[in-house]
Design a protein around this motif. Structure first.
Motif, short mmCIF file in Angstrom:
data_model
loop_
_atom_site.label_atom_id
_atom_site.label_comp_id
_atom_site.label_asym_id
_atom_site.label_seq_id
_atom_site.Cartn_x
_atom_site.Cartn_y
_atom_site.Cartn_z
N LEU A 107 -10.85 -0.42 -5.48
CA LEU A 107 -10.97 0.71 -4.56
C LEU A 107 -10.25 0.44 -3.25
N SER A 108 -10.11 -0.81 -2.88
CA SER A 108 -9.33 -1.15 -1.68
C SER A 108 -7.83 -1.04 -1.94
N THR A 109 -7.43 -1.07 -3.20
CA THR A 109 -6.02 -1.06 -3.57
C THR A 109 -5.53 0.32 -3.98
N ALA A 110 -6.42 1.17 -4.47
CA ALA A 110 -6.03 2.47 -5.01
C ALA A 110 -5.26 3.31 -3.99
N ASP A 111 -4.24 4.00 -4.46
CA ASP A 111 -3.53 4.97 -3.63
C ASP A 111 -4.21 6.34 -3.69
#
Length: 246
Positions: free
Chosen positions: A138-142
């Motif tokens: 979730l910290s990486t998702a665009d």
């Protein structure tokens, strides 16, 4: 039904999960509005460990779209796969990875659907994963997706995943549902209900604008910090108990 009417009639207070179910208690249940309390299942910000993006989770592609939730027949994951196919094959976007996080009985069927659509190289089903891995995704998702189709239940339900996406400052795409809009407000783009092509169009709109992604993510995080977090909701819950005991 009779059981519902008797339940509301004998209750001292009613606790509803959102405005739609509060309306049910007041209109159908004939409860006094001052005795119906909304207590949402909202994120606890102390348990949202946001971190830097982990680019390896994107599977070698610039963009990552994440779905979090149960892989059941009513969650709309099949619609999401149609949207992914449109993004990848119809719009020629081979720069996007789609990750589906969560367990459920439909995973084998959904994997088969992805293969039949020829998009299995772009799609990953993780199953259930530990909290630290979920936080990393979730910290990486665009872009984060909530493809729950419009039906009488979903239209009145608050989807926890939407609030969790917002807590991580991620922009959201969802079908235009009453409670979905009440949750996300201006932190999301809304697709025509149950239209996977329009859902894909909203994903693409976000992928094409880093500014829009950042803007919607910041709006969502602010909504969680100011309105939709557990510190606020637990006060409403305590107020409901206090009222019941008077």
């Amino acid at each position: 039904c009779l059981a519902e009417r008797l339940t509301f009639r004998t209750a001292d207070v009613s606790i509803a999960t959102n405005e739609s179910y509060r309306e049910v208690a007041v209109t159908r249940g004939k409860m006094r509005p001052d005795r119906v309390f909304i207590v949402r299942s909202s994120p606890d910000l102390a348990k949202i460990p946001r971190g830097p993006p982990q680019l390896e989770l994107k599977r070698g592609r610039p963009f990552l779209v994440v779905y979090l939730g149960t892989m059941g027949p009513q969650e709309g994951v099949d619609l999401m796969l149609q949207s992914a196919e449109h993004v990848i094959k119809k719009r020629g976007r081979d720069d996007v990875s789609f990750v589906f996080i969560g367990g459920g009985s439909e995973i084998p069927r959904l994997k088969a659907q992805a293969a039949a659509r020829g998009i299995e190289a772009f799609v990953t089903f993780t199953g259930r994963i530990p909290d630290d891995q979920l936080a990393a995704y979730l910290s990486t998702a665009d872009v984060c997706a909530a493809p729950d189709p419009k039906n009488p239940m979903n239209d009145k339900s608050t989807m926890n995943k939407i609030l969790e996406y917002m807590a991580y400052a991620r922009p959201v795409v969802l079908f235009d549902l009453t409670e979905g809009r009440r949750s996300a407000g201006d932190a999301a783009l809304y697709a025509r209900p149950n239209d996977p092509v329009d859902f894909a169009a909203q994903i693409l709109k976000l992928l094409e604008s880093e500014t829009l992604r950042r803007q919607l993510g910041e709006i969502g995080r602010q909504r969680i910090e100011e309105k939709l977090n557990w510190e606020i909701e637990k006060k409403a819950l305590l107020n409901a108990y206090e009222t019941a005991l008077k």
